[in-house]
Design a protein around this motif. Sequence first.
Motif, PDB file in Angstrom:
ATOM      1  N   SER A 219       8.815  -3.645  -0.301  1.00 57.40           N
ATOM      2  CA  SER A 219       7.419  -3.247  -0.402  1.00 57.40           C
ATOM      3  C   SER A 219       6.806  -3.798  -1.695  1.00 57.40           C
ATOM      4  O   SER A 219       7.504  -4.445  -2.502  1.00 57.40           O
ATOM      5  N   LYS A 221       3.617  -2.904  -4.886  1.00 58.35           N
ATOM      6  CA  LYS A 221       2.799  -1.854  -5.495  1.00 58.35           C
ATOM      7  C   LYS A 221       1.456  -1.769  -4.789  1.00 58.35           C
ATOM      8  O   LYS A 221       0.915  -2.773  -4.333  1.00 58.35           O
ATOM      9  N   SER A 222       0.933  -0.566  -4.707  1.00 58.45           N
ATOM     10  CA  SER A 222      -0.402  -0.402  -4.125  1.00 58.45           C
ATOM     11  C   SER A 222      -1.437  -1.074  -5.018  1.00 58.45           C
ATOM     12  O   SER A 222      -1.326  -1.081  -6.248  1.00 58.45           O
ATOM     13  N   VAL A 396       4.129  -1.528   4.181  1.00 65.31           N
ATOM     14  CA  VAL A 396       2.812  -1.514   3.549  1.00 65.31           C
ATOM     15  C   VAL A 396       1.758  -1.180   4.600  1.00 65.31           C
ATOM     16  O   VAL A 396       1.978  -1.323   5.804  1.00 65.31           O
ATOM     17  N   ASP A 436      -7.305  -3.999   0.323  1.00 71.71           N
ATOM     18  CA  ASP A 436      -6.505  -2.882  -0.157  1.00 71.71           C
ATOM     19  C   ASP A 436      -5.158  -2.843   0.567  1.00 71.71           C
ATOM     20  O   ASP A 436      -5.111  -2.824   1.799  1.00 71.71           O
ATOM     21  N   ALA A 438      -1.544  -0.614   0.491  1.00 75.57           N
ATOM     22  CA  ALA A 438      -0.773   0.520  -0.036  1.00 75.57           C
ATOM     23  C   ALA A 438       0.701   0.262   0.198  1.00 75.57           C
ATOM     24  O   ALA A 438       1.122  -0.003   1.328  1.00 75.57           O
ATOM     25  N   ASN A 440       4.988   1.131  -1.531  1.00 70.58           N
ATOM     26  CA  ASN A 440       5.760   2.184  -2.192  1.00 70.58           C
ATOM     27  C   ASN A 440       6.712   1.635  -3.251  1.00 70.58           C
ATOM     28  O   ASN A 440       7.685   2.290  -3.631  1.00 70.58           O
TER      29      ASN A 440
END
Length: 441
Positions: A219, A221-222, A396, A436, A438, A440
Motif C-alpha cells: 500500500s 500513504k494516504s 488503496v 485522492d 487512501a 494504509n
Amino acid sequence: MRPINFEEFKEKIFVLAKEKGVEVQISYSKSRNFQVRYQNGEMDQYTDAGKFRINVQVLKDGKIGMSYTETLDNPEKVFIDAYENISIVDTEDIEYFYDGKGTYPNIEPYNGAFETLSVKERLNYVEIAHRKVREDERIINDMAVYGDQMSESKIVNTLGLDVSFVSGGGFMYAMAVAKDVSPRSAFEFAIGKKPEEINPTHVGERAKDEAITLIGSKSVKSGKYRVILRNDVFSDILGMLVSMINADNAHKNLSPLKGKIGEKIASEKFTVKDLPVHELSIVATPFDSQGVPTKEKVIIENGVFKTFLHNLKTAKKDNVEPTGNAYGTSIAPINLYVEPGEKNFEELLETLDNGIVIIEVEGMHSGANPISGNFSLGAKGLKVENGKIVHGVEQVTISGNFLEIMHKIEEVGNDLRGFIGMNGMIVPSVLISELDIAGNA
C-alpha cells in the motif's frame, strides 16, 4: 399447417393495424452466442445458444402498447396484446415512430468470419492462452475464456421504415494469479471482428506478466497523487458519462450536466465523440432501436459540452434532431470514443515522473454515483518513481468527482483500446494532475 415467415407475419399485422386505424412497428432480433471457459486447465463452461424475439409496438394517440413473441405462430394475438396494452400506459409523454426517410451511414455488416471456425479451432484459443499463462511456475491459478457472437436486427413499420443489419465479432480474455503473501491477479483481453485480430498468445502472456509484476505489492500513504488512469480503468470510470449525457436523465433532473451545453466541463485536451462504427470495436450499427439513423457526433469538444444523446421523444421535447441513440427503453452511446493525444504509454510514464498508475478498480456499481459524479473505489496500481515502475500497489481506495477529474486531465495518451459492455468504448490512458488515494502504509 405450413409455418409462416417474417414477411407474412408482418403483412398480417399491418392489415390489422390498418383495420384499427393505428400505426405499428415490428422489431426482429436473432442472435447466436458461443462461449467456452477453461479454469486451471479444465473446461468448466460451454455455451452454444441462439435467441429469437419479435417486439410489436402499436401507436395510438401518442401512446405505445407493446407485446413480444419468440415464434411467428400467432401474429393476431401479438398485435391484440400490444393494442390492448395501450390502455395501461400511464404517462403524459407523447411517443413517436420514425418514418425511415433519413440518410443512413454506410457500415459494412459483420461477414460471419467466426462462423467458419470449428469447435476445435475455438477451443484452441483458450488452450493457447492457458498454456502461456502457466509457463511461469509462480502462476498458481488461471482462467481463459473465448467467445463469439452474431446478431441480426430488423425494424419495419407502417410509416415506411424498413432497415436491417448484421453485427458480430469475437473476444477472449485470460486471468492469471501469482503466488505471494496474498494472491496477485491480473487480467488481459482482446476483441476483434475477424479471428486473426485475436491473439491468444499475447492475451495469455500479458495476463501472466502483469500478475508477476504485482508480486510484492504494497500500500501507499494516504494523500493526493498524480496518476495515470490506464485505458482499461479509464473506460470503467468514463462509464459514468453514459448516464450524464442521456437527455431523458437531464429531463428528470438526474444528470449533473443539465443546462450546461456550451459550457467548459473538462480539460481542453479532452474530446469525446459517439461513433456508429470504429475499427477497434465490434459494436456497430447504422440505426438505433427506433430505426433512426446513427451518426458521428461530438459530445465534448476541447472540454466544451456540445450535446446530449437523444431518442425520438427527448429530441421532440428539446426541439432538436434525434441523435440515433435509442437503446430499448433507454438512451446510450454506440461507441464512446476519446480522441487520442500524441504520447504513448511510456511517454505518459515519463511525464508522470512520480505517481501511481491505476490498473484496476472495483465497485463501480456501488461506489460510483453518476447523478452527483462522486466515486470511491477500491483499486490496484503500479508505483512510479522517476518515470519507472518500481512496485505494485494494493489495498488503496481512490475517490473524487468525475466532473472534477475531467478538468484535471493533463495529458491524453495515444494507446487507444476497444472495450465492450452495454456499448462500445474506444479509450486511451489519461494523466490526471491530482487524485485522492487512501492507503494504509
